[in-house]
Each structure stands twice: as structure tokens, then as C-alpha cells.
Design an enzyme around this catalytic site. Structure first.
Site, PDB file in Angstrom:
ATOM      1  N   SER A 134       9.986   1.918   2.723  1.00  0.00           N
ATOM      2  CA  SER A 134       8.757   2.153   1.969  1.00  0.00           C
ATOM      3  C   SER A 134       8.604   3.624   1.601  1.00  0.00           C
ATOM      4  O   SER A 134       8.559   4.490   2.478  1.00  0.00           O
ATOM      5  CB  SER A 134       7.548   1.710   2.789  1.00  0.00           C
ATOM      6  OG  SER A 134       6.348   2.081   2.134  1.00  0.00           O
ATOM      7  N   HIS A 147      10.767  -0.251  -1.346  1.00  0.00           N
ATOM      8  CA  HIS A 147       9.400  -0.763  -1.448  1.00  0.00           C
ATOM      9  C   HIS A 147       8.509   0.348  -1.984  1.00  0.00           C
ATOM     10  O   HIS A 147       8.422   1.431  -1.388  1.00  0.00           O
ATOM     11  CB  HIS A 147       8.923  -1.223  -0.073  1.00  0.00           C
ATOM     12  CG  HIS A 147       7.630  -1.960  -0.097  1.00  0.00           C
ATOM     13  ND1 HIS A 147       7.539  -3.303  -0.390  1.00  0.00           N
ATOM     14  CD2 HIS A 147       6.359  -1.538   0.138  1.00  0.00           C
ATOM     15  CE1 HIS A 147       6.280  -3.693  -0.316  1.00  0.00           C
ATOM     16  NE2 HIS A 147       5.543  -2.632  -0.011  1.00  0.00           N
ATOM     17  N   ASP A 158       4.760   1.262  -2.943  1.00  0.00           N
ATOM     18  CA  ASP A 158       3.347   0.900  -2.818  1.00  0.00           C
ATOM     19  C   ASP A 158       2.519   1.642  -3.863  1.00  0.00           C
ATOM     20  O   ASP A 158       2.466   2.874  -3.866  1.00  0.00           O
ATOM     21  CB  ASP A 158       2.822   1.269  -1.429  1.00  0.00           C
ATOM     22  CG  ASP A 158       3.337   0.331  -0.358  1.00  0.00           C
ATOM     23  OD1 ASP A 158       3.213  -0.890  -0.533  1.00  0.00           O
ATOM     24  OD2 ASP A 158       3.854   0.814   0.665  1.00  0.00           O
ATOM     25  N   MET A 200      -1.233   2.257  -5.056  1.00  0.00           N
ATOM     26  CA  MET A 200      -2.611   2.148  -4.571  1.00  0.00           C
ATOM     27  C   MET A 200      -3.559   2.808  -5.559  1.00  0.00           C
ATOM     28  O   MET A 200      -3.267   3.888  -6.078  1.00  0.00           O
ATOM     29  CB  MET A 200      -2.739   2.822  -3.202  1.00  0.00           C
ATOM     30  CG  MET A 200      -1.767   2.310  -2.161  1.00  0.00           C
ATOM     31  SD  MET A 200      -2.005   3.175  -0.589  1.00  0.00           S
ATOM     32  CE  MET A 200      -0.652   2.502   0.364  1.00  0.00           C
ATOM     33  N   HIS A 231       4.767  -3.026  -5.088  1.00  0.00           N
ATOM     34  CA  HIS A 231       3.653  -3.709  -4.423  1.00  0.00           C
ATOM     35  C   HIS A 231       2.349  -3.135  -4.962  1.00  0.00           C
ATOM     36  O   HIS A 231       1.973  -1.999  -4.660  1.00  0.00           O
ATOM     37  CB  HIS A 231       3.786  -3.478  -2.908  1.00  0.00           C
ATOM     38  CG  HIS A 231       2.691  -4.070  -2.098  1.00  0.00           C
ATOM     39  ND1 HIS A 231       2.468  -3.715  -0.785  1.00  0.00           N
ATOM     40  CD2 HIS A 231       1.744  -5.003  -2.382  1.00  0.00           C
ATOM     41  CE1 HIS A 231       1.457  -4.395  -0.303  1.00  0.00           C
ATOM     42  NE2 HIS A 231       0.990  -5.175  -1.255  1.00  0.00           N
ATOM     43  N   MET A 234      -1.221  -2.741  -4.792  1.00  0.00           N
ATOM     44  CA  MET A 234      -2.443  -2.829  -3.996  1.00  0.00           C
ATOM     45  C   MET A 234      -3.572  -2.273  -4.856  1.00  0.00           C
ATOM     46  O   MET A 234      -4.093  -1.169  -4.630  1.00  0.00           O
ATOM     47  CB  MET A 234      -2.278  -2.048  -2.692  1.00  0.00           C
ATOM     48  CG  MET A 234      -1.345  -2.744  -1.723  1.00  0.00           C
ATOM     49  SD  MET A 234      -1.264  -1.939  -0.113  1.00  0.00           S
ATOM     50  CE  MET A 234       0.027  -0.738  -0.436  1.00  0.00           C
ATOM     51  N   MET A 294       1.292  -9.004   4.997  1.00  0.00           N
ATOM     52  CA  MET A 294       0.869  -7.714   5.526  1.00  0.00           C
ATOM     53  C   MET A 294       0.543  -7.871   7.005  1.00  0.00           C
ATOM     54  O   MET A 294      -0.308  -8.681   7.380  1.00  0.00           O
ATOM     55  CB  MET A 294      -0.361  -7.194   4.770  1.00  0.00           C
ATOM     56  CG  MET A 294      -0.125  -6.845   3.314  1.00  0.00           C
ATOM     57  SD  MET A 294       1.080  -5.508   3.087  1.00  0.00           S
ATOM     58  CE  MET A 294       0.323  -4.169   4.004  1.00  0.00           C
ATOM     59  N   ASP A 332       5.441  -6.419   5.891  1.00  0.00           N
ATOM     60  CA  ASP A 332       5.174  -4.988   5.729  1.00  0.00           C
ATOM     61  C   ASP A 332       4.066  -4.574   6.693  1.00  0.00           C
ATOM     62  O   ASP A 332       2.973  -5.126   6.658  1.00  0.00           O
ATOM     63  CB  ASP A 332       4.746  -4.710   4.289  1.00  0.00           C
ATOM     64  CG  ASP A 332       4.478  -3.234   4.022  1.00  0.00           C
ATOM     65  OD1 ASP A 332       4.756  -2.396   4.898  1.00  0.00           O
ATOM     66  OD2 ASP A 332       3.991  -2.921   2.922  1.00  0.00           O
TER      67      ASP A 332
END
Length: 210
Positions: free
Chosen positions: A9, A34, A36, A38, A67, A69, A138, A176
Site C-alpha cells: 500500500s 495498492h 488508496d 481518500m 481503492h 475511499m 477492510m 486490507d
């Protein structure tokens, strides 16, 4: 023996030197990274967006596991597909028209993933499992790196593995949150195919033997 993937990540990488982080991931033999995203609304933090992913894409042939979010992911999938995502995973909790969004991601030529937070049961995904390419469990509350895995979430991996077997579904199961040397065996034994690790991986102390 089925193939499993370690997906480091970027959330735990040095944001000032992401190119070196990518080199570390590649040199370790990983095939996934990965990423993320946000937005400061769905989760408290803000990370990076499409321009960063677009700039990194020419530097790597890793599978970009993006991913989202974010709130209203349906407004963003086109731009993340264009930026270079391979998998686009959004949250069950973030949008209403889930099936339509999965169809849109596929229409863009990308793999579609769906994620659930620790308080969401696997059962809510029953109507979409036949259509997704990945389910991301998650095992911490999303938004911050370095948290401890919530043990009760591991059973969700087993539930998804059983549902996949019983219905001949094809999705990958990803996990994750808080995966390290003490917890990796439990998530792999439960049925995870893709294991996301941030803090443990970038500390250089993570032993991946799967």
C-alpha cells in the site's frame, strides 16, 4: 496451490519519493500495488488523485489496484480509468447504484472491485458478487495506516471464500488493514488472494512466503 498476491500500500510509502517506493515494490517481486485514494469526506484524510496516478503509470508495469475511499465514486471512475487504474474498487457504503457502477467500470475496460468497512456484513453483497472481479475486506476502519487488524473481520474472508466456491464465482478476495507477520497467516488461511500491507511492507520487516 493457488496463487496469492502481495499488494503493498502506497499509503505507507514516502510521498516525497514515490518512484523509489515503486522500485522497492517491483524489486520485491510483487505484481500489485495498492493505491488508496481518500477525499477527506468518506474518510478524514486526503491522499492523492488522478494526476499522481497518471504520472506514475509510465514508470511501472505493476497492476494498479486503485481503492476509492471517496463519496460519489460514480463521478470519478472515468478519470481514474484514464489515469491508468487496472482495478477500480469502490465502497458499498459510498453509493446507491452499485450494479450500474460496476457495469460502467467494465465498460471502461477495467476490473471492478467492491469494498466493505468492518461494520458492514458480507450478506449485503449477495446480489453483486457474480459481477465483480474483486471484493476488498477492510480489517481496520479505513482512513489511516498503521492500525491493528480487527480479528472479527477475518471471518468475512472465509464467508466470501465459501460463497465463491458454492456459486463458482470468479472474484479475488482482498484484505486490507493491519496485515503483518503476526496476522498474515490468519487472513491467508481464511481464503484471501490479495493481501494489502503498508506499514509492515515498507518497514522492511514483512515476511511474505505465499
Amino acid at each position: 496451490m493457488k496463487k496469492r498476491f502481495l499488494s503493498p500500500s502506497l499509503l505507507s510509502a514516502d510521498f516525497s519519493d514515490l518512484k523509489s517506493a515503486f522500485n522497492k515494490i517491483k524489486d520485491s517481486g510483487c505484481e500489485f500495488v495498492h493505491i488508496d485514494v481518500m477525499d477527506g469526506h468518506f474518510v478524514p484524510q486526503i491522499t492523492y488523485g488522478q494526476p499522481v496516478i497518471k504520472s506514475l503509470r509510465p514508470e511501472s508495469d505493476l497492476t494498479f489496484d486503485v481503492h476509492l475511499m471517496v463519496e460519489r465514486p460514480e463521478e470519478m471512475v472515468d478519470s481514474f480509468a484514464e489515469a491508468g487504474a487496472d482495478f477500480i474498487t469502490f465502497h458499498y457504503e459510498s453509493t446507491v447504484h452499485i450494479h450500474r457502477l460496476v457495469q460502467r467500470i467494465h465498460a471502461l475496460g477495467k476490473k471492478a472491485g467492491i469494498s466493505i468497512i468492518p461494520s458492514t456484513p458480507v450478506s449485503v453483497l449477495s446480489e453483486i458478487l457474480a459481477d465483480v472481479d474483486m471484493v476488498l475486506v477492510m480489517t481496520v476502519n479505513p482512513g489511516f495506516g498503521g492500525q491493528k487488524l480487527i480479528p472479527s473481520c477475518v471471518k468475512k474472508i472465509g464467508e466470501l471464500d465459501q460463497m465463491r466456491y458454492e456459486n463458482a464465482y470468479k472474484y479475488l478476495i482482498s484484505v486490507d488493514g493491519g496485515v503483518n507477520n503476526d496476522t498474515v497467516e490468519s487472513v491467508v488461511n481464511a481464503g484471501a488472494d490479495v493481501v494489502v500491507s503498508g506499514s509492515a511492507f515498507f518497514s522492511g520487516k514483512f515476511n511474505w512466503e505465499y
